[in-house]
Design a protein around this motif. Structure first.
Motif, PDB file in Angstrom:
ATOM      1  N   SER A 124       0.832  -1.201   0.000  1.00  0.00           N
ATOM      2  CA  SER A 124       0.000   0.000   0.000  1.00  0.00           C
ATOM      3  C   SER A 124       0.865   1.249   0.000  1.00  0.00           C
ATOM      4  CB  SER A 124      -0.931   0.017   1.210  1.00  0.00           C
ATOM      5  OG  SER A 124      -0.191   0.193   2.399  1.00  0.00           O
ATOM      6  N   MET A 125       2.132   1.083   0.324  1.00  0.00           N
ATOM      7  CA  MET A 125       3.022   2.236   0.375  1.00  0.00           C
ATOM      8  C   MET A 125       3.603   2.542  -0.997  1.00  0.00           C
ATOM      9  SD  MET A 125       4.873   1.628   4.019  1.00  0.00           S
ATOM     10  CE  MET A 125       4.776  -0.136   4.201  1.00  0.00           C
ATOM     11  N   SER A 126       4.534   1.765  -1.446  1.00  0.00           N
ATOM     12  CA  SER A 126       5.195   1.979  -2.730  1.00  0.00           C
ATOM     13  C   SER A 126       5.678   0.657  -3.281  1.00  0.00           C
ATOM     14  CB  SER A 126       6.386   2.924  -2.564  1.00  0.00           C
ATOM     15  OG  SER A 126       5.972   4.189  -2.138  1.00  0.00           O
ATOM     16  N   PRO A 127       4.785  -0.143  -3.862  1.00  0.00           N
ATOM     17  CA  PRO A 127       5.200  -1.464  -4.327  1.00  0.00           C
ATOM     18  C   PRO A 127       6.306  -1.407  -5.370  1.00  0.00           C
ATOM     19  CG  PRO A 127       3.021  -0.938  -5.152  1.00  0.00           C
ATOM     20  CD  PRO A 127       3.386   0.126  -4.156  1.00  0.00           C
ATOM     21  N   GLU A 128       6.356  -0.298  -6.136  1.00  0.00           N
ATOM     22  CA  GLU A 128       7.385  -0.194  -7.165  1.00  0.00           C
ATOM     23  C   GLU A 128       8.786  -0.040  -6.570  1.00  0.00           C
ATOM     24  OE1 GLU A 128       6.397   3.947  -6.086  1.00  0.00           O
ATOM     25  OE2 GLU A 128       5.195   2.175  -6.416  1.00  0.00           O
ATOM     26  N   LYS A 129       8.866   0.325  -5.286  1.00  0.00           N
ATOM     27  CA  LYS A 129      10.171   0.488  -4.642  1.00  0.00           C
ATOM     28  C   LYS A 129      10.664  -0.804  -4.000  1.00  0.00           C
ATOM     29  CE  LYS A 129       9.756   5.405  -3.835  1.00  0.00           C
ATOM     30  NZ  LYS A 129       9.699   6.487  -2.879  1.00  0.00           N
ATOM     31  N   ILE A 130       9.820  -1.810  -3.945  1.00  0.00           N
ATOM     32  CA  ILE A 130      10.216  -3.085  -3.357  1.00  0.00           C
ATOM     33  C   ILE A 130      10.855  -3.914  -4.460  1.00  0.00           C
ATOM     34  CG2 ILE A 130       9.440  -5.141  -2.137  1.00  0.00           C
ATOM     35  CD1 ILE A 130       6.965  -3.465  -1.264  1.00  0.00           C
ATOM     36  N   THR A 131      12.052  -4.375  -4.237  1.00  0.00           N
ATOM     37  CA  THR A 131      12.775  -5.101  -5.280  1.00  0.00           C
ATOM     38  C   THR A 131      12.185  -6.484  -5.504  1.00  0.00           C
ATOM     39  OG1 THR A 131      14.356  -6.115  -3.755  1.00  0.00           O
ATOM     40  CG2 THR A 131      14.920  -3.920  -4.616  1.00  0.00           C
ATOM     41  N   ALA A 132      12.400  -6.988  -6.698  1.00  0.00           N
ATOM     42  CA  ALA A 132      11.943  -8.343  -7.038  1.00  0.00           C
ATOM     43  C   ALA A 132      12.581  -9.353  -6.093  1.00  0.00           C
ATOM     44  CB  ALA A 132      12.280  -8.656  -8.490  1.00  0.00           C
ATOM     45  N   ASP A 133      13.839  -9.116  -5.719  1.00  0.00           N
ATOM     46  CA  ASP A 133      14.530 -10.023  -4.795  1.00  0.00           C
ATOM     47  C   ASP A 133      13.848 -10.059  -3.436  1.00  0.00           C
ATOM     48  OD1 ASP A 133      16.373 -10.676  -6.738  1.00  0.00           O
ATOM     49  OD2 ASP A 133      17.902  -9.289  -6.000  1.00  0.00           O
ATOM     50  N   SER A 134      13.327  -8.908  -2.999  1.00  0.00           N
ATOM     51  CA  SER A 134      12.630  -8.861  -1.710  1.00  0.00           C
ATOM     52  C   SER A 134      11.389  -9.742  -1.747  1.00  0.00           C
ATOM     53  CB  SER A 134      12.233  -7.431  -1.359  1.00  0.00           C
ATOM     54  OG  SER A 134      13.374  -6.638  -1.168  1.00  0.00           O
ATOM     55  N   PHE A 135      10.637  -9.659  -2.845  1.00  0.00           N
ATOM     56  CA  PHE A 135       9.472 -10.522  -2.988  1.00  0.00           C
ATOM     57  C   PHE A 135       9.905 -11.989  -3.099  1.00  0.00           C
ATOM     58  CE2 PHE A 135       7.329  -6.601  -4.559  1.00  0.00           C
ATOM     59  CZ  PHE A 135       6.215  -6.635  -3.743  1.00  0.00           C
ATOM     60  N   ALA A 136      10.932 -12.242  -3.886  1.00  0.00           N
ATOM     61  CA  ALA A 136      11.388 -13.615  -4.145  1.00  0.00           C
ATOM     62  C   ALA A 136      11.833 -14.330  -2.877  1.00  0.00           C
ATOM     63  CB  ALA A 136      12.517 -13.611  -5.169  1.00  0.00           C
ATOM     64  N   ALA A 137      12.337 -13.585  -1.919  1.00  0.00           N
ATOM     65  CA  ALA A 137      12.818 -14.192  -0.677  1.00  0.00           C
ATOM     66  C   ALA A 137      11.696 -14.902   0.078  1.00  0.00           C
ATOM     67  CB  ALA A 137      13.458 -13.120   0.216  1.00  0.00           C
ATOM     68  N   TYR A 138      10.443 -14.543  -0.196  1.00  0.00           N
ATOM     69  CA  TYR A 138       9.312 -15.129   0.515  1.00  0.00           C
ATOM     70  C   TYR A 138       8.365 -15.895  -0.424  1.00  0.00           C
ATOM     71  CZ  TYR A 138      11.264 -11.999   3.901  1.00  0.00           C
ATOM     72  OH  TYR A 138      12.145 -11.362   4.733  1.00  0.00           O
ATOM     73  N   ALA A 139       8.875 -16.242  -1.620  1.00  0.00           N
ATOM     74  CA  ALA A 139       8.073 -16.959  -2.612  1.00  0.00           C
ATOM     75  C   ALA A 139       7.717 -18.358  -2.123  1.00  0.00           C
ATOM     76  CB  ALA A 139       8.840 -17.056  -3.930  1.00  0.00           C
ATOM     77  N   VAL A 140       6.604 -18.840  -2.619  1.00  0.00           N
ATOM     78  CA  VAL A 140       6.196 -20.223  -2.371  1.00  0.00           C
ATOM     79  C   VAL A 140       5.995 -20.850  -3.743  1.00  0.00           C
ATOM     80  CG1 VAL A 140       4.382 -21.722  -1.465  1.00  0.00           C
ATOM     81  CG2 VAL A 140       5.131 -19.743  -0.143  1.00  0.00           C
ATOM     82  N   GLY A 141       6.780 -21.882  -4.029  1.00  0.00           N
ATOM     83  CA  GLY A 141       6.700 -22.521  -5.338  1.00  0.00           C
ATOM     84  C   GLY A 141       7.059 -21.581  -6.468  1.00  0.00           C
ATOM     85  N   GLY A 142       7.934 -20.610  -6.194  1.00  0.00           N
ATOM     86  CA  GLY A 142       8.340 -19.646  -7.210  1.00  0.00           C
ATOM     87  C   GLY A 142       7.338 -18.535  -7.438  1.00  0.00           C
TER      88      GLY A 142
END
Length: 163
Positions: A124-142
């Motif tokens: 809700s803050m700034s999703p465009e500022k969150i890196t893909a790696d940050s999301f990937a660190a918590y991925a489930v099944g990719g």
């Protein structure tokens, strides 16, 4: 001696009200929200309360709805309507009927966070500022929140693929 005051018991000149002293700005589109669901109140409490003049038009445009941005309709961002005047109104467009839905029902990341939790916090803050790696660190099944959650830039539009 001082050059002011009243002469021979008359009245002193009264200051002329400045044209801007009676101006009042109001957010001009009641209930307006940007493409992330942010209202003028949220812009006022955060982004636009800091330095709206430093925010580029492109930054506002990225979250426009019907071609209308916070800079157009929110007083704190430099828009709004002065003394009941008008401001740009959203124009109906093919994209205004688009609806994004989180694309994997019940999805949770490796920490157990759902799309609703991402929407209420990080995205809700700034999703465009969150890196893909940050999301990937918590991925489930990719699969990451950026893939399946609308608030993070994923999800499915009108039952189709993610935007």
């Amino acid at each position: 001696a001082c050059g002011g005051g009243a002469v021979n018991g008359g009245t002193a000149p009264q200051p002329t009200p400045s044209p801007t002293s009676a101006l009042k700005c109001e957010d001009s589109v009641e209930g307006w929200k940007d493409s992330l669901g942010w209202s003028c109140a949220q812009y006022t409490a955060s982004v636009c309360s800091m330095s709206p003049e430093k925010i580029t038009a492109e930054s506002f445009a990225a979250y426009a709805v019907g071609g209308v941005t916070a800079r157009d309709v929110c007083c704190a961002c430099g828009g709004g309507a002065v003394n009941g005047g008008t401001a740009p109104q959203p124009t109906p467009s093919p994209t205004s009927a688009l609806k994004c839905e989180d694309s994997v029902e019940g999805w949770k990341d490796s920490l157990g966070w759902s799309c609703a939790q991402y929407a209420a916090s990080l995205c809700s803050m700034s999703p465009e500022k969150i890196t893909a790696d940050s999301f990937a660190a918590y991925a489930v099944g990719g699969v990451t929140a950026r893939d399946v959650c609308c608030a993070c830039g994923g999800g499915a539009v009108n039952g189709g693929a993610a935007p």
